[in-house]
Write a protein that holds these residues in place. Structure first.
Motif, short mmCIF file in Angstrom:
data_model
loop_
_atom_site.label_atom_id
_atom_site.label_comp_id
_atom_site.label_asym_id
_atom_site.label_seq_id
_atom_site.Cartn_x
_atom_site.Cartn_y
_atom_site.Cartn_z
N THR A 136 0.83 -1.21 0.00
CA THR A 136 0.00 0.00 0.00
C THR A 136 0.86 1.26 0.00
OG1 THR A 136 -0.19 0.13 2.42
CG2 THR A 136 -1.81 -1.22 1.25
N ARG A 137 2.17 1.12 0.24
CA ARG A 137 3.08 2.26 0.23
C ARG A 137 4.08 2.19 -0.92
NH1 ARG A 137 4.64 3.04 6.67
NH2 ARG A 137 2.49 3.20 7.44
N ALA A 138 3.96 1.20 -1.78
CA ALA A 138 4.93 0.98 -2.86
C ALA A 138 4.61 1.86 -4.06
CB ALA A 138 4.92 -0.49 -3.27
N ASP A 139 5.67 2.35 -4.73
CA ASP A 139 5.46 3.06 -5.98
C ASP A 139 5.12 2.04 -7.07
OD1 ASP A 139 7.91 1.94 -6.94
OD2 ASP A 139 9.04 3.66 -6.22
N ASP A 140 4.77 2.53 -8.25
CA ASP A 140 4.29 1.64 -9.31
C ASP A 140 5.33 0.59 -9.70
OD1 ASP A 140 1.91 2.99 -9.32
OD2 ASP A 140 2.32 4.13 -11.15
N ARG A 141 6.58 1.00 -9.81
CA ARG A 141 7.63 0.07 -10.21
C ARG A 141 7.82 -1.02 -9.17
NH1 ARG A 141 13.85 1.81 -11.89
NH2 ARG A 141 14.60 -0.31 -12.34
N THR A 142 7.85 -0.63 -7.91
CA THR A 142 8.02 -1.61 -6.83
C THR A 142 6.82 -2.55 -6.76
OG1 THR A 142 9.38 -0.07 -5.56
CG2 THR A 142 8.39 -1.91 -4.35
N LEU A 143 5.64 -2.00 -6.93
CA LEU A 143 4.43 -2.82 -6.87
C LEU A 143 4.46 -3.89 -7.95
CD1 LEU A 143 1.64 -3.27 -5.58
CD2 LEU A 143 0.72 -1.60 -7.21
N THR A 144 4.87 -3.54 -9.14
CA THR A 144 4.96 -4.52 -10.23
C THR A 144 6.01 -5.58 -9.93
OG1 THR A 144 4.25 -2.89 -11.87
CG2 THR A 144 5.43 -4.82 -12.69
N ALA A 145 7.16 -5.16 -9.41
CA ALA A 145 8.22 -6.12 -9.08
C ALA A 145 7.78 -7.09 -7.98
CB ALA A 145 9.48 -5.37 -8.64
N GLU A 146 7.07 -6.57 -6.99
CA GLU A 146 6.68 -7.39 -5.84
C GLU A 146 5.56 -8.37 -6.19
OE1 GLU A 146 7.93 -7.53 -2.70
OE2 GLU A 146 9.52 -6.12 -3.20
N THR A 147 4.77 -8.06 -7.19
CA THR A 147 3.65 -8.93 -7.57
C THR A 147 4.01 -9.77 -8.80
OG1 THR A 147 2.64 -7.06 -8.77
CG2 THR A 147 1.91 -7.47 -6.52
N ALA A 148 4.07 -9.14 -9.96
CA ALA A 148 4.39 -9.86 -11.19
C ALA A 148 5.82 -10.40 -11.17
CB ALA A 148 4.18 -8.94 -12.40
N GLY A 149 6.76 -9.60 -10.67
CA GLY A 149 8.15 -10.04 -10.65
C GLY A 149 8.39 -11.24 -9.76
N SER A 150 7.76 -11.26 -8.60
CA SER A 150 7.94 -12.39 -7.69
C SER A 150 7.31 -13.65 -8.26
CB SER A 150 7.36 -12.07 -6.31
OG SER A 150 5.95 -11.94 -6.36
N ARG A 151 6.18 -13.50 -8.93
CA ARG A 151 5.54 -14.68 -9.55
C ARG A 151 6.43 -15.24 -10.65
NH1 ARG A 151 1.34 -15.86 -13.58
NH2 ARG A 151 0.18 -17.68 -12.83
N ALA A 152 6.99 -14.38 -11.50
CA ALA A 152 7.87 -14.84 -12.57
C ALA A 152 9.09 -15.56 -12.00
CB ALA A 152 8.30 -13.66 -13.44
N ALA A 153 9.64 -15.04 -10.90
CA ALA A 153 10.81 -15.66 -10.28
C ALA A 153 10.49 -17.06 -9.75
CB ALA A 153 11.34 -14.77 -9.16
N LEU A 154 9.31 -17.22 -9.16
CA LEU A 154 8.93 -18.52 -8.62
C LEU A 154 8.58 -19.51 -9.73
CD1 LEU A 154 6.84 -17.50 -5.48
CD2 LEU A 154 9.12 -18.54 -5.54
N VAL A 155 7.97 -19.03 -10.79
CA VAL A 155 7.69 -19.90 -11.93
C VAL A 155 9.00 -20.43 -12.50
CG1 VAL A 155 6.86 -19.94 -14.32
CG2 VAL A 155 5.47 -18.87 -12.53
#
Length: 246
Positions: free
Chosen positions: A148-167
């Protein structure tokens, strides 16, 4: 991994939130249960006619109109003691679980907890070992930040980026997400959905409650039989039926 989510309206499932399973002598955030306490808690669930399962299994059963005898078991942060403290107990009870991990902190520790103590997190091999034992792996974000405090770039990394890393790490789909600190707003929900997750867990998301903001019950070392019973019974009284969950 595909998790069917029903479009009907129904009661929110009971989902327990655990973290570390090990030594709780130094535990300022009360996030640890001993293996013995976890064993007793799962024994209680069994006496009440409930079996602990992963969120993927629970939601799939609920989408079929089944699963009233199931309770969700989740473990946040991906602590290394999951393999030694939690997994043997889960095996003994015939339970499964969802383990939410941080692919940006593999082999690191819980540096986000200022009071400590430092607890080691699973390595890539440890996460693969848990998955090989039938544990559902989900994302807890990349590095454990308040979305809720993340900027747009961080929000994308934390959601989409983390999923891609786990896949990439597991070679399989990742269905579940868990909001760090349990904090969630509409922007975070939208980012998680847009990243391709099938569901997400929070703590007490209020009006956002639904498949992308499932409430959970904290379960700790102090939850003996009476406390756990109340947490189970009061959940149904506090949570209204919501769309997207049968």
């Amino acid at each position: 991994m595909s998790v069917p989510v029903d479009t009907a309206t129904g009661p929110v499932p009971w989902v327990a939130m655990y973290h570390s399973v090990g030594d709780c002598s130094d535990d300022p955030y009360r996030i640890t249960v001993t293996p013995e306490r976890l064993d007793r808690q799962l024994t209680l669930l069994a006496r009440w006619g409930l079996r602990g399962v992963s969120l993927a299994e629970l939601l799939a059963a609920r989408a079929r109109g089944e699963g009233r005898d199931l309770a969700g078991l989740t473990f946040d942060d991906g602590y290394a003691d999951f393999l030694t403290g939690a997994l043997p107990v889960l095996r003994r009870h015939g339970c499964t679980a969802t383990l939410f991990v941080l692919p940006g902190r593999l082999g690191g520790d819980n540096a986000w907890d200022p009071l400590g103590p430092r607890r080691p997190l699973l390595t890539a091999d440890g996460i693969r070992e848990a998955a090989a034992e039938g544990v559902e792996i989900g994302s807890h974000g990349l590095t454990h930040v308040d979305l809720t405090r993340a900027d747009d770039r961080t929000l994308t990394a934390e959601t989409a980026g983390s999923r891609a890393a786990l896949v990439e790490l597991l070679g399989t789909g990742i269905a579940g997400f868990c909001y760090p600190y349990g904090t969630v707003d509409r922007r975070a929900v939208d980012a998680v959905r847009d990243a391709g997750y099938a569901y997400a867990c929070a703590i007490d998301p209020g009006p956002l409650t639904g498949p992308y903001a499932l409430p959970r019950i904290h379960v700790g070392q102090n939850d003996t039989a009476a406390r756990l019973f109340l947490k189970h019974r009061l959940h149904r009284l506090r949570r209204r039926p919501v769309a997207g969950l049968r």
